[in-house]
Write a protein that holds these residues in place. Structure first.
Motif, short mmCIF file in Angstrom:
data_model
loop_
_atom_site.label_atom_id
_atom_site.label_comp_id
_atom_site.label_asym_id
_atom_site.label_seq_id
_atom_site.Cartn_x
_atom_site.Cartn_y
_atom_site.Cartn_z
N MET A 1 4.09 -8.88 0.89
CA MET A 1 3.09 -8.27 0.00
C MET A 1 3.83 -7.50 -1.09
O MET A 1 4.52 -6.53 -0.83
N THR A 2 3.79 -8.00 -2.33
CA THR A 2 4.49 -7.28 -3.40
C THR A 2 3.47 -6.62 -4.33
O THR A 2 2.35 -7.08 -4.47
N GLU A 121 11.23 -1.98 -2.11
CA GLU A 121 11.02 -3.10 -1.19
C GLU A 121 9.76 -3.86 -1.52
O GLU A 121 9.72 -5.07 -1.43
N ARG A 122 8.72 -3.11 -1.86
CA ARG A 122 7.43 -3.77 -2.08
C ARG A 122 7.31 -4.36 -3.47
O ARG A 122 6.54 -5.27 -3.69
N ALA A 123 8.05 -3.80 -4.44
CA ALA A 123 7.96 -4.34 -5.79
C ALA A 123 8.64 -5.70 -5.81
O ALA A 123 9.58 -5.93 -5.08
N ALA A 352 -1.26 3.08 6.77
CA ALA A 352 -1.91 1.96 6.07
C ALA A 352 -1.06 1.60 4.87
O ALA A 352 -0.52 2.48 4.21
N TYR A 353 -0.87 0.29 4.61
CA TYR A 353 -0.21 -0.12 3.37
C TYR A 353 -1.19 0.12 2.24
O TYR A 353 -2.41 0.03 2.45
N GLU A 354 -0.66 0.41 1.04
CA GLU A 354 -1.51 0.80 -0.10
C GLU A 354 -2.83 0.05 -0.16
O GLU A 354 -2.84 -1.18 -0.22
N GLY A 355 -3.91 0.83 -0.14
CA GLY A 355 -5.22 0.25 -0.36
C GLY A 355 -5.70 -0.68 0.74
O GLY A 355 -6.62 -1.47 0.54
N ARG A 356 -5.07 -0.66 1.88
CA ARG A 356 -5.52 -1.52 2.95
C ARG A 356 -5.95 -0.68 4.14
O ARG A 356 -5.73 0.50 4.16
N LYS A 357 -6.53 -1.37 5.12
CA LYS A 357 -6.98 -0.58 6.26
C LYS A 357 -5.80 -0.28 7.20
O LYS A 357 -4.75 -0.91 7.10
N ASP A 358 -6.00 0.71 8.07
CA ASP A 358 -4.90 1.16 8.93
C ASP A 358 -4.29 0.02 9.74
O ASP A 358 -5.02 -0.74 10.37
N VAL A 359 -2.98 -0.06 9.73
CA VAL A 359 -2.33 -1.03 10.62
C VAL A 359 -1.74 -0.32 11.84
O VAL A 359 -1.43 -0.95 12.84
N LEU A 360 -1.59 1.00 11.73
CA LEU A 360 -1.28 1.80 12.92
C LEU A 360 -2.46 2.75 13.09
O LEU A 360 -2.84 3.45 12.15
N GLY A 377 4.16 -7.26 21.60
CA GLY A 377 2.79 -7.42 21.13
C GLY A 377 2.72 -8.60 20.19
O GLY A 377 3.74 -9.08 19.70
N ALA A 378 1.47 -9.03 19.94
CA ALA A 378 1.28 -10.19 19.09
C ALA A 378 1.80 -9.91 17.69
O ALA A 378 1.94 -8.75 17.30
N SER A 379 2.06 -10.97 16.96
CA SER A 379 2.50 -10.81 15.58
C SER A 379 1.38 -10.13 14.77
O SER A 379 0.21 -10.45 14.94
N GLY A 380 1.75 -9.15 13.98
CA GLY A 380 0.75 -8.43 13.20
C GLY A 380 0.19 -7.21 13.91
O GLY A 380 -0.67 -6.50 13.39
N ALA A 381 0.70 -6.94 15.13
CA ALA A 381 0.17 -5.81 15.90
C ALA A 381 0.62 -4.48 15.29
O ALA A 381 0.01 -3.44 15.54
N GLY A 382 1.69 -4.51 14.50
CA GLY A 382 2.16 -3.26 13.87
C GLY A 382 3.52 -2.81 14.37
O GLY A 382 3.95 -1.69 14.07
N LYS A 383 4.22 -3.67 15.07
CA LYS A 383 5.52 -3.28 15.65
C LYS A 383 6.54 -2.91 14.58
O LYS A 383 7.17 -1.86 14.65
N SER A 384 6.66 -3.80 13.58
CA SER A 384 7.66 -3.54 12.54
C SER A 384 7.29 -2.29 11.74
O SER A 384 8.16 -1.52 11.34
N THR A 385 5.99 -2.10 11.53
CA THR A 385 5.55 -0.92 10.80
C THR A 385 5.93 0.34 11.58
O THR A 385 6.44 1.31 11.00
N LEU A 386 5.74 0.31 12.88
CA LEU A 386 6.12 1.45 13.71
C LEU A 386 7.63 1.70 13.58
O LEU A 386 8.09 2.84 13.46
#
Ligand code: ADP
Length: 581
Positions: A1-2, A121-123, A352-360, A377-386
């Protein structure tokens, strides 16, 4: 997501430009004064020619010869002075431009380096790269050439127009009146130009981005057979860029011809009206001659302005992009608080990533120093974010992620790396010596420490390097393969010596032939540290002291392998499905 980096608006660009002028104000003042003097001496010649005409007309006899000689000599004198002043004015202008360009370049670099890591990183990488190269170069070029030229030309034009008004207000009005078309054409152009050039810049950035990401992801693209999709995407980016370029081209094809016409009109106007006024005895012949010469001369500075206006517009858009990164919210200042111990505590953390709903969505977890904890946990569960929150790369939206009572993300970089380090599969070797590549992790480490760290991760190849620690690494020097790059990365971790490590896919993409070596090196690195391993294989999880199961941004189960299997929850069924038992 850039996300795209911001672009400065008009007010910000104006303010930034004003600051540039203030930063070098004496050079600027000198430039203004010299230009005004040069323009003023330039006015003398047409006026003297007009006087010659009047003199000859008044007394056509021999007695006029002496005054004509004097006037002609004055013309030569003024011309010489004007040449000298103009040359010096231009020199000062170029110097001002060069110095300002250097400051802008320097500041861009400083600002880019100070950008919060998460923003970079995000740009889109192409965006920052285009701004730092093409845009900065364009601004510097404009300051070097367009700015001094346009400044000189504008001063001359202003003085010339003023002079016609001074000679005869009516002729002045006529001359100006017929220039209305020029003003209209220029306004029409300027109103559309900024946006069109910004669009062109953005289209070029996105084309560069598409190309660089295709090149850097070439292997993945080949492996997944995505070639045709990438080709389509590149085609699309080229089309957008072409359309944007055609649009600015169309603006130019309207502007230039209409300006050519408007330069001829005032001259015709003054000749016709001046002739009529002279016949009616309203002006002298010399006045009409001088006014015509002034307007005739006006085309020189106006041509110069036109030649550069496009360049200035384009560089204005580039400047807005260069200045834009100043609008990135700075990373909050780091704290001077020192963690009281090595305990990591997470309570009620949401992210939450900018403008999105909480991922943690409310994480509570206390790490026991020295323990090894696996997060599954499943992919997208928020592990990397944690993992990113634990490594201080991002701060929680609410709740806390602390080490020894201090928020991890608030720690200054040099203190943070003594606490927690994130190890991922991405490693970077800088184009520098091996020593400097290692020192970034601990600038004060001695040679012996560096060698010890390399030995710990099994990098015995250092002895074979032509210049040992001073060997330059990088594509144009000594290239390291994947496994060695990884060893350098692990040696950096040892040098930083954090008490806690977050491993995210650290060994996931390893070359199977080197995996064993790297795993051994990794084991050496992990010894004596608290480890949070984001596990993508259950086998890794099995060996951990505790296992945390994540589901949709929450920790749903936590305990030892045996406890979780016995409890019969999500982990137990995953384990059973993996082991067929
Ligand atoms: P996991 O590591 O468990 O696979 P992640 O932490 O990578 O999960 O992702 C959690 C959620 O956050 C996913 O829905 C993902 O799409 C989203 N996400 C991850 N990175 C970004 C990002 N940079 N911008 C926006 N959303 C993101």
């Amino acid at each position: 997501m850039t996300v795209s980096l911001p672009v400065a608006d008009r007010a910000q660009v104006r303010r930034a430009a004003l600051e540039e002028i203030l930063a070098d104000r004496w050079t600027f003042v000198l430039m203004v004064v010299l230009n005004a003097l040069a323009a003023l001496t330039g006015l003398a010649v047409p006026w003297l020619v007009g006087s010659i005409v009047d003199t000859v007309q008044r007394s056509p006899g021999l007695e006029a010869v002496a005054s004509v000689d004097r006037l002609a000599l004055a013309i030569v004198g003024f011309t010489l002075v004007q040449i000298l002043l103009s040359r010096y004015a231009l020199y000062v202008g170029h110097r001002f431009g060069e110095r300002t360009a250097a400051r802008i370049r320097q500041r861009f670099l400083d600002r880019s380096l100070a950008l919060p890591a998460s923003t970079v990183e995000r740009a889109a990488t192409g965006d920052l790269v285009t701004r730092g190269t093409a845009d900065v170069t364009r601004v510097a070029e404009a300051l070097r050439n367009a700015f001094p030229e346009v400044f000189v030309a504008s001063t001359q034009a202003l003085f010339l127009i003023g002079a016609v008004f001074f000679l005869d207000p009516l002729l002045g009005l006529l001359g100006m009146g017929s220039m209305v078309t020029a003003v209209f054409a220029l306004r029409w152009y300027l109103r559309r130009a900024r946006e069109a050039y910004l669009a062109e810049g953005a289209a070029n950035s996105s084309l560069a981005e598409t190309l660089t990401s295709t090149a850097s992801g070439a292997r993945t693209i080949e492996a997944l057979g995505l070639q045709s999709r990438r080709v389509d995407e590149t085609e699309k980016a080229i089309q957008t860029s072409r359309r944007a370029r055609l649009r600015t081209l169309r603006l130019r094809t309207v502007l230039f011809p209409s300006l050519d016409v408007s330069l001829a009109l005032p001259l015709v106007g003054v000749l016709v009206a001046g002739g009529l006024m002279y016949q009616n005895g309203l002006v002298t012949l010399g006045t009409v001659v001088a006014a015509t010469l002034y307007l005739r001369r006006l085309s020189v500075p106006l041509d110069t302005i036109l030649l550069w206006v496009e360049e200035l517009q384009a560089s204005g858009a580039s400047y807005a992009r260069v200045e834009g990164i100043a609008a990135v919210p700075p990373a909050p200042p780091s704290t001077s608080d020192v963690p009281v111990d090595d305990r990591i505590e997470i309570s009620g953390a949401r992210y939450a990533y900018e403008g999105r709903k909480d991922v943690l969505r409310g994480i509570d977890l206390d790490l026991r120093p020295g323990e090894r904890i696996a997060v599954v946990g499943a992919s997208g569960a928020g592990k990397s974010t944690l993992g990113r929150l634990l490594a201080g790369l991002d701060r929680p939206r609410s709740g806390r992620v602390d080490v020894g009572g201090v928020p991890i993300a608030d720690l200054p970089a040099e203190r943070l790396r003594r606490q927690v380090v994130l190890v991922t599969q991405e490693h970077h070797v800088f184009r520098d010596t091996l020593r400097n590549n290692l020192l970034i992790a601990n600038p004060s480490a001695e040679n012996a420490r560096l060698r010890e760290a390399l030995a710990t991760v099994g990098a015995d190849w250092v002895g074979e390097l032509p210049e040992g620690l001073d060997t330059r690494l990088g594509v144009d020097a000594h290239t390291l393969d994947g496994a060695r790059t990884q060893q350098v990365a692990l040696a950096r971790v040892i040098l930083a010596d954090p008490h806690t490590l977050v491993l995210d896919e650290a060994t996931a993409l390893l070359d199977p032939t080197t995996a064993r070596d790297t795993e051994r090196a990794l084991a050496a690195v992990l010894r004596g540290r608290t480890v949070i391993a984001i596990a993508h294989r259950l086998q890794t999880a099995h060996d951990a002291d505790r296992i945390a199961v994540m589901d949709s941004g929450r920790i749903t189960e936590i305990g030892t392998h045996d406890e979780l299997v016995a409890s019969g929850g999500a982990y137990a069924s995953l384990w059973r499905s993996w082991h067929g038992g």
